[in-house]
Design an enzyme around this catalytic site. Structure first.
Site, PDB file in Angstrom:
ATOM      1  N   ASP A  10       0.878  -1.175   0.000  1.00  0.00           N
ATOM      2  CA  ASP A  10       0.000   0.000   0.000  1.00  0.00           C
ATOM      3  C   ASP A  10       0.914   1.224   0.000  1.00  0.00           C
ATOM      4  O   ASP A  10       2.132   1.108   0.166  1.00  0.00           O
ATOM      5  CB  ASP A  10      -0.881  -0.008   1.259  1.00  0.00           C
ATOM      6  CG  ASP A  10      -1.778   1.222   1.337  1.00  0.00           C
ATOM      7  OD1 ASP A  10      -2.454   1.534   0.345  1.00  0.00           O
ATOM      8  OD2 ASP A  10      -1.794   1.896   2.392  1.00  0.00           O
ATOM      9  N   SER A  11       0.306   2.404  -0.152  1.00  0.00           N
ATOM     10  CA  SER A  11       1.105   3.622  -0.100  1.00  0.00           C
ATOM     11  C   SER A  11       1.593   3.928   1.323  1.00  0.00           C
ATOM     12  O   SER A  11       2.495   4.726   1.494  1.00  0.00           O
ATOM     13  CB  SER A  11       0.275   4.793  -0.609  1.00  0.00           C
ATOM     14  OG  SER A  11      -0.885   4.916   0.180  1.00  0.00           O
ATOM     15  N   TYR A  42      -0.910   8.253  -2.772  1.00  0.00           N
ATOM     16  CA  TYR A  42      -0.968   7.935  -4.196  1.00  0.00           C
ATOM     17  C   TYR A  42      -2.218   8.560  -4.846  1.00  0.00           C
ATOM     18  O   TYR A  42      -2.217   8.912  -6.011  1.00  0.00           O
ATOM     19  CB  TYR A  42      -1.077   6.417  -4.399  1.00  0.00           C
ATOM     20  CG  TYR A  42       0.184   5.605  -4.230  1.00  0.00           C
ATOM     21  CD1 TYR A  42       1.350   6.139  -3.684  1.00  0.00           C
ATOM     22  CD2 TYR A  42       0.194   4.263  -4.636  1.00  0.00           C
ATOM     23  CE1 TYR A  42       2.491   5.354  -3.540  1.00  0.00           C
ATOM     24  CE2 TYR A  42       1.332   3.475  -4.496  1.00  0.00           C
ATOM     25  CZ  TYR A  42       2.471   4.017  -3.946  1.00  0.00           C
ATOM     26  OH  TYR A  42       3.587   3.233  -3.807  1.00  0.00           O
ATOM     27  N   GLY A  43      -3.295   8.620  -4.054  1.00  0.00           N
ATOM     28  CA  GLY A  43      -4.616   8.869  -4.623  1.00  0.00           C
ATOM     29  C   GLY A  43      -4.830  10.239  -5.227  1.00  0.00           C
ATOM     30  O   GLY A  43      -5.787  10.450  -5.972  1.00  0.00           O
ATOM     31  N   CYS A  73      -4.700  -1.644  -1.601  1.00  0.00           N
ATOM     32  CA  CYS A  73      -4.796  -0.223  -1.893  1.00  0.00           C
ATOM     33  C   CYS A  73      -5.856  -0.033  -2.979  1.00  0.00           C
ATOM     34  O   CYS A  73      -5.724  -0.597  -4.080  1.00  0.00           O
ATOM     35  CB  CYS A  73      -3.430   0.264  -2.388  1.00  0.00           C
ATOM     36  SG  CYS A  73      -3.426   1.967  -2.958  1.00  0.00           S
ATOM     37  N   THR A  75      -6.526   2.595  -4.635  1.00  0.00           N
ATOM     38  CA  THR A  75      -6.018   3.416  -5.728  1.00  0.00           C
ATOM     39  C   THR A  75      -5.245   2.554  -6.734  1.00  0.00           C
ATOM     40  O   THR A  75      -5.474   2.642  -7.951  1.00  0.00           O
ATOM     41  CB  THR A  75      -5.083   4.515  -5.161  1.00  0.00           C
ATOM     42  OG1 THR A  75      -5.823   5.260  -4.189  1.00  0.00           O
ATOM     43  CG2 THR A  75      -4.573   5.424  -6.238  1.00  0.00           C
ATOM     44  N   GLU A 152      -2.682   9.061   8.264  1.00  0.00           N
ATOM     45  CA  GLU A 152      -1.219   8.894   8.376  1.00  0.00           C
ATOM     46  C   GLU A 152      -0.658   9.721   9.542  1.00  0.00           C
ATOM     47  O   GLU A 152       0.438   9.471  10.016  1.00  0.00           O
ATOM     48  CB  GLU A 152      -0.529   9.281   7.061  1.00  0.00           C
ATOM     49  CG  GLU A 152      -0.811   8.329   5.909  1.00  0.00           C
ATOM     50  CD  GLU A 152       0.002   7.028   5.958  1.00  0.00           C
ATOM     51  OE1 GLU A 152       1.122   7.043   6.489  1.00  0.00           O
ATOM     52  OE2 GLU A 152      -0.512   5.988   5.476  1.00  0.00           O
ATOM     53  N   CYS A 186     -11.041   2.879   0.108  1.00  0.00           N
ATOM     54  CA  CYS A 186      -9.603   3.116   0.306  1.00  0.00           C
ATOM     55  C   CYS A 186      -9.240   2.368   1.576  1.00  0.00           C
ATOM     56  O   CYS A 186      -9.967   2.451   2.585  1.00  0.00           O
ATOM     57  CB  CYS A 186      -9.351   4.607   0.468  1.00  0.00           C
ATOM     58  SG  CYS A 186      -7.703   5.011   1.074  1.00  0.00           S
ATOM     59  N   THR A 187      -8.140   1.639   1.559  1.00  0.00           N
ATOM     60  CA  THR A 187      -7.814   0.782   2.704  1.00  0.00           C
ATOM     61  C   THR A 187      -7.387   1.572   3.939  1.00  0.00           C
ATOM     62  O   THR A 187      -7.271   0.996   5.017  1.00  0.00           O
ATOM     63  CB  THR A 187      -6.716  -0.231   2.323  1.00  0.00           C
ATOM     64  OG1 THR A 187      -5.607   0.481   1.759  1.00  0.00           O
ATOM     65  CG2 THR A 187      -7.239  -1.243   1.329  1.00  0.00           C
ATOM     66  N   HIS A 188      -7.163   2.851   3.782  1.00  0.00           N
ATOM     67  CA  HIS A 188      -6.917   3.675   4.979  1.00  0.00           C
ATOM     68  C   HIS A 188      -8.216   3.912   5.772  1.00  0.00           C
ATOM     69  O   HIS A 188      -8.159   4.181   6.971  1.00  0.00           O
ATOM     70  CB  HIS A 188      -6.374   5.054   4.586  1.00  0.00           C
ATOM     71  CG  HIS A 188      -4.894   5.083   4.309  1.00  0.00           C
ATOM     72  ND1 HIS A 188      -4.339   4.514   3.184  1.00  0.00           N
ATOM     73  CD2 HIS A 188      -3.860   5.624   4.995  1.00  0.00           C
ATOM     74  CE1 HIS A 188      -3.017   4.723   3.199  1.00  0.00           C
ATOM     75  NE2 HIS A 188      -2.713   5.395   4.287  1.00  0.00           N
TER      76      HIS A 188
HETATM   77  N1  DGL Z   1      -4.761   3.181   0.926  1.00  0.00           N
HETATM   78  C1  DGL Z   1      -4.754   3.539  -0.440  1.00  0.00           C
HETATM   79  C2  DGL Z   1      -6.045   3.305  -1.118  1.00  0.00           C
HETATM   80  O1  DGL Z   1      -6.670   2.334  -0.739  1.00  0.00           O
HETATM   81  C3  DGL Z   1      -3.961   4.712  -0.871  1.00  0.00           C
HETATM   82  C4  DGL Z   1      -4.302   6.028  -0.365  1.00  0.00           C
HETATM   83  C5  DGL Z   1      -3.396   7.073  -0.920  1.00  0.00           C
HETATM   84  O2  DGL Z   1      -2.177   6.844  -0.900  1.00  0.00           O
HETATM   85  O3  DGL Z   1      -3.873   8.086  -1.409  1.00  0.00           O
HETATM   86  O4  DGL Z   1      -6.472   3.991  -2.014  1.00  0.00           O
END
Ligand code: DGL
Length: 265
Positions: A10-11, A42-43, A73, A75, A152, A186-188
């Site tokens: 993941d990012s 990343y997104g 992730c 994204t 984060e 998004c996994t966050h």
């Molecule tokens: N956790 C990621 C996702 O599921 C990435 C979030 C990011 O880096 O913007 O999209």
């Protein structure tokens, strides 16, 4: 039997939501996790940059002799082309398919919400799959670009005025649309589950995309019989990652995260 580890990336911290579930459902598997903390998020980036980062993340994990790759992730899962994934030397999965299927099963009123990064929502990946699975679904999708930097930075708790305010602003249209199922695309975002759940109310089912992908993973490779160790690698400040990761995993990371120069992959 295949004793090689599973590779998850993941990012940043978000993929830990998949790791947590993988460890529950597959306790005998060794896992190698890579969080690209030097280049998160990343997104909010363009497609070419996301693809370049994804290919480097995958090359790093392949160099660790993994038997299976999970892009934990949304994204990456929404951007990395299926045709390219099928040419990889080991099986690969993202999180979109598993989450969309679970949402299709869960909805009763066919009003489904999707939240994700700007890149994920722009790709239309969740909406396209949901329309196939639930043809008359009413889908409300919304990008929530401030969630990842807040997660984060550990701003995930109920009562934190910053996260409560941002959640209220982003999710008001989904509440107004009467969704009964909300994909945390998004996994966050599962790290915000308590705040999001309290805002949306108990009648709304939240779908954790990383956990759903983890639930399906066991069917995609030969099982191992390892001690179930997880090793963590990041591209910036391992100490900061260890602290936040322990908070989210609710356990100590026995050996601290290793530092990877991801640009060299
Ligand atoms: N956790 C990621 C996702 O599921 C990435 C979030 C990011 O880096 O913007 O999209």
């Amino acid at each position: 039997m295949d004793t090689r580890p599973i590779g998850v990336f993941d990012s940043g911290l978000g993929g830990l939501t998949a790791v947590r579930q993988l460890r529950r459902v597959l306790p005998g598997e060794d896992i190698i996790y890579f969080g690209d903390t030097g280049r998160v998020p990343y997104g909010s980036r363009g497609r070419q940059t996301i693809l370049q980062y994804t290919r480097q993340d995958i090359r790093f994990l392949l160099s660790q002799n993994v038997k299976f790759l999970m892009a934990a992730c949304g994204t990456v899962s929404s951007t990395y082309p299926t045709a390219e994934a099928t040419r990889l030397p080991v099986p690969y999965t993202g999180v979109v398919g598993a989450a969309a299927r679970k949402a299709a099963e869960a909805t009763r009123n066919r009003r489904i919400g999707v939240i994700g990064t700007a890149a994920t929502i722009r790709s239309g990946s969740y909406a396209a799959l949901l329309r196939e699975l639930v043809p008359d679904a009413v889908i409300t999708a919304r990008a929530c670009p401030l969630f990842v930097p807040l997660v984060e930075n550990g701003r995930v708790h109920r009562g934190d005025v910053v996260i409560e305010t941002v959640v209220g602003e982003y999710l008001a249209p989904l509440k107004a649309a009467g969704v009964d199922t909300l994909i945390l695309g998004c996994t966050h975002y599962p790290l915000l589950e308590k705040v999001i759940g309290a805002y949306m109310g108990p009648e709304v089912t939240l779908i954790d995309s990383g956990a759903e992908a983890a639930n399906l993973a066991s069917t995609q490779f030969d099982p191992g019989e390892g001690p179930g160790e997880t090793r963590y690698f990041v591209s910036d400040d391992p100490g900061a990652f260890d602290q936040l990761a322990e908070l989210f995993l609710q356990e100590r990371i026995s050996t601290g995260a290793g530092l990877v120069d991801i640009s060299s992959y």
